[in-house]
Motif scaffolding. Structure first.
Motif, PDB file in Angstrom:
ATOM      1  N   ILE A 103       0.849  -1.214   0.000  1.00 17.08           N
ATOM      2  CA  ILE A 103       0.000   0.000   0.000  1.00 17.08           C
ATOM      3  C   ILE A 103       0.879   1.257   0.000  1.00 17.08           C
ATOM      4  O   ILE A 103       0.606   2.222  -0.718  1.00 17.08           O
ATOM      5  CB  ILE A 103      -0.944  -0.015   1.223  1.00 17.08           C
ATOM      6  N   LEU A 104       1.949   1.231   0.815  1.00 21.30           N
ATOM      7  CA  LEU A 104       2.864   2.375   0.847  1.00 21.30           C
ATOM      8  C   LEU A 104       3.552   2.574  -0.509  1.00 21.30           C
ATOM      9  O   LEU A 104       3.742   3.698  -0.969  1.00 21.30           O
ATOM     10  CB  LEU A 104       3.912   2.172   1.945  1.00 21.30           C
ATOM     11  N   SER A 105       3.923   1.455  -1.137  1.00 23.94           N
ATOM     12  CA  SER A 105       4.552   1.536  -2.454  1.00 23.94           C
ATOM     13  C   SER A 105       3.594   2.164  -3.468  1.00 23.94           C
ATOM     14  O   SER A 105       3.982   3.013  -4.288  1.00 23.94           O
ATOM     15  CB  SER A 105       4.968   0.140  -2.917  1.00 23.94           C
ATOM     16  N   SER A 136       0.859  -1.792  -7.237  1.00 29.21           N
ATOM     17  CA  SER A 136       1.690  -0.736  -6.643  1.00 29.21           C
ATOM     18  C   SER A 136       2.291   0.208  -7.680  1.00 29.21           C
ATOM     19  O   SER A 136       2.920   1.203  -7.305  1.00 29.21           O
ATOM     20  CB  SER A 136       2.826  -1.370  -5.824  1.00 29.21           C
ATOM     21  N   GLY A 175       1.810   6.641  -6.814  1.00 32.80           N
ATOM     22  CA  GLY A 175       0.722   7.538  -7.208  1.00 32.80           C
ATOM     23  C   GLY A 175       1.032   8.988  -6.898  1.00 32.80           C
ATOM     24  O   GLY A 175       0.688   9.891  -7.674  1.00 32.80           O
ATOM     25  N   SER A 176       1.699   9.237  -5.761  1.00 32.49           N
ATOM     26  CA  SER A 176       2.048  10.601  -5.373  1.00 32.49           C
ATOM     27  C   SER A 176       2.983  11.246  -6.386  1.00 32.49           C
ATOM     28  O   SER A 176       2.836  12.426  -6.746  1.00 32.49           O
ATOM     29  CB  SER A 176       2.707  10.603  -3.989  1.00 32.49           C
ATOM     30  N   SER A 203      -1.920  13.509  -0.927  1.00 31.19           N
ATOM     31  CA  SER A 203      -0.621  12.936  -0.546  1.00 31.19           C
ATOM     32  C   SER A 203       0.351  13.986  -0.013  1.00 31.19           C
ATOM     33  O   SER A 203       1.332  13.635   0.660  1.00 31.19           O
ATOM     34  CB  SER A 203       0.010  12.229  -1.750  1.00 31.19           C
ATOM     35  N   ASN A 211      10.135   4.894  -1.768  1.00 33.17           N
ATOM     36  CA  ASN A 211       9.539   3.844  -2.589  1.00 33.17           C
ATOM     37  C   ASN A 211      10.481   2.650  -2.728  1.00 33.17           C
ATOM     38  O   ASN A 211      10.074   1.481  -2.617  1.00 33.17           O
ATOM     39  CB  ASN A 211       9.193   4.406  -3.973  1.00 33.17           C
ATOM     40  N   PRO A 221      -2.078   2.585  -9.290  1.00 32.60           N
ATOM     41  CA  PRO A 221      -2.053   3.907  -8.646  1.00 32.60           C
ATOM     42  C   PRO A 221      -1.614   5.033  -9.603  1.00 32.60           C
ATOM     43  O   PRO A 221      -2.130   6.156  -9.511  1.00 32.60           O
ATOM     44  CB  PRO A 221      -1.051   3.730  -7.504  1.00 32.60           C
ATOM     45  N   VAL A 240      -5.060  13.482  -6.079  1.00 32.04           N
ATOM     46  CA  VAL A 240      -3.999  12.641  -5.515  1.00 32.04           C
ATOM     47  C   VAL A 240      -2.892  13.498  -4.924  1.00 32.04           C
ATOM     48  O   VAL A 240      -2.391  13.233  -3.817  1.00 32.04           O
ATOM     49  CB  VAL A 240      -3.433  11.697  -6.599  1.00 32.04           C
ATOM     50  N   TYR A 279       1.189   4.186  -2.700  1.00 35.17           N
ATOM     51  CA  TYR A 279       1.045   5.604  -2.307  1.00 35.17           C
ATOM     52  C   TYR A 279       2.162   6.448  -2.908  1.00 35.17           C
ATOM     53  O   TYR A 279       1.919   7.513  -3.491  1.00 35.17           O
ATOM     54  CB  TYR A 279       1.059   5.697  -0.786  1.00 35.17           C
ATOM     55  N   PHE A 280       3.396   6.002  -2.794  1.00 28.74           N
ATOM     56  CA  PHE A 280       4.532   6.782  -3.304  1.00 28.74           C
ATOM     57  C   PHE A 280       4.519   6.848  -4.840  1.00 28.74           C
ATOM     58  O   PHE A 280       4.815   7.896  -5.425  1.00 28.74           O
ATOM     59  CB  PHE A 280       5.851   6.186  -2.806  1.00 28.74           C
TER      60      PHE A 280
END
Length: 422
Positions: A18-20, A109, A25-26, A128, A70, A113, A124, A22-23
């Protein structure tokens, strides 16, 4: 690691994925965002827009942070997936875990995203930015060191670091206006495009030609002068002595002349000369955007265009430039392009020789050369290099032009037929 339950490892792996996402997509969201819309929202007090705009001012730092986090998350996810695979299937599990993790990370990932962020970049980026700003403060020493290393490597490789600019060129602004058609009324869109075109258009393109300038020779008989004043279609006329090119006395406001007429005892040639305004001369080839500023700075509304020898080429007013932006709006006695053009039922077009070439190009999407000629008559004479006879036909830029009327060494009217291109 062997003491950690598989359930905890799976939960940790999901969190890392999920964190991957997030980064990933950010990164896409921030770099794909419309910075001008972001600026508008930031000015209105939008917190996410303010933070995102602040982060984008340090693009190099935020990219280093995102890539650092990431990659760290992906490495940890790979390590945990390997441990899970070994526990479940032994040595074969390592290969299984690597294959499955690659597929899952690629889909969930990376691609997913980033696709969402490309569709909704502002949403997004704004969401973020809160966590990214906090992480940037925490990791600032590490980010600074990595930036220093990167810049040193760039210097060693001879790569110059350019500061990114969000300014747009005229052509880029034109693209923005064209792509904003659904948000801007068509009339407003055309006005914006006309403003961008002002630097490409010169006073020569829109001026009233020398032969069409209203003027009065002060040496004429007084009755003739009175007759010209009473019947002139112009609000301002040139007052000159014998030769307009050599001895211009000034610009006469016809309304002022009418006021002077009320006092018949004082109305004569001398009072007429004293009533004129000083002439404002404009060099030929002056761009319209520059001339618009010149009119404003000099508090002028009308000027005579002169060539390098000082001869009069034409007349231009402030209203002429404004009409170039917003379209015709004055009650000028000069014929409009619609009055100079008559489309026939057989597909041909009857055009007056005085029609402006730029107006014809705009109206019919033609590509007639306006470099050496300004009017339709000028284009024909330039092409034929002689005064044509009625019935003469020629081809210019895919147009068959047939002369219908010639008078005073000018083509008064011609018929145009668009030739079919192969």
């Amino acid at each position: 690691m062997n003491s950690i339950p598989l359930t905890s490892l799976f939960i940790t792996l999901v969190i890392l994925l999920i964190l991957s996402a997030y980064f990933s997509g950010s990164e896409t969201g921030l770099l794909s965002s419309n910075r001008y819309r972001m600026r508008v929202l930031a000015d209105k007090g939008h917190r996410g827009a303010k933070k995102a705009e602040s982060l984008l001012k340090r693009t190099d730092s935020i990219l280093v942070l995102i890539l650092l986090c990431n990659n760290l998350v992906n490495i940890l996810a790979s390590a945990i997936a390997t441990i899970i695979g070994m526990r479940l299937y032994g040595d074969v599990g390592v290969a299984i875990a690597t294959g499955m993790l690659t597929f899952v990370m690629l889909i969930f990932s990376e691609i997913f995203p980033k696709s969402i962020a490309a569709i909704y970049p502002e949403k997004v980026a704004f969401a973020s930015s809160h966590l990214l700003q906090l992480l940037l403060k925490i990791c600032s020493p590490l980010v600074y060191i990595m930036n220093l290393i990167i810049r040193s490597l760039m210097l060693l490789c001879g790569v110059k670091r350019n500061v990114s600019s969000t300014s747009l060129s005229t052509e880029e602004l034109r693209v923005v206006v064209n792509q904003s058609a659904k948000f801007i009324p068509f009339a407003h869109q055309q006005m914006l495009l006309s403003i961008l075109d002002l630097e490409k258009v010169t006073v020569d393109d829109i001026m009233v030609p020398r032969n069409d300038i209203g003027g009065i020779n002060i040496e004429d008989d007084w009755k003739s002068i009175m007759r010209q004043l009473n019947h002139t279609p112009h609000s301002k006329i040139v007052l000159y002595k014998e030769d307009m090119d050599k001895n211009i006395l000034g610009i006469l406001r016809v309304r002022e002349a009418y006021r002077l007429m009320m006092d018949k005892n004082e109305f004569n040639k001398e009072t007429l000369i004293r009533a004129v305004d000083e002439v404002y001369f404009i060099p030929e080839g002056t761009a319209l955007n520059a001339q618009l500023l010149n009119f404003r700075n000099k508090k002028e509304r009308i000027g005579l265009v002169v060539d390098e020898y000082g001869d009069i080429k034409g007349l231009i007013t402030l209203e002429d430039i404004l009409e170039e932006i917003v379209g015709e709006f004055t009650t000028s006695m000069s014929p409009s392009i619609d009055e100079e053009v008559s489309e026939q039922s057989d597909g041909t077009i009857i055009i007056d020789g005085s029609a402006n070439l730029r107006d014809l190009n705009k109206l019919f999407n033609w590509n007639l050369d306006t470099e050496d000629a300004r009017t339709f008559n000028g284009l024909i004479l330039e092409h034929l290099e002689e005064i044509p006879e009625v019935g003469t036909s020629s081809e210019i830029n895919g147009l068959k032009i047939t002369i219908l009327e010639v008078s005073d060494n000018m083509v008064k009217q011609a018929k145009v037929e668009e030739l079919q291109t192969k």
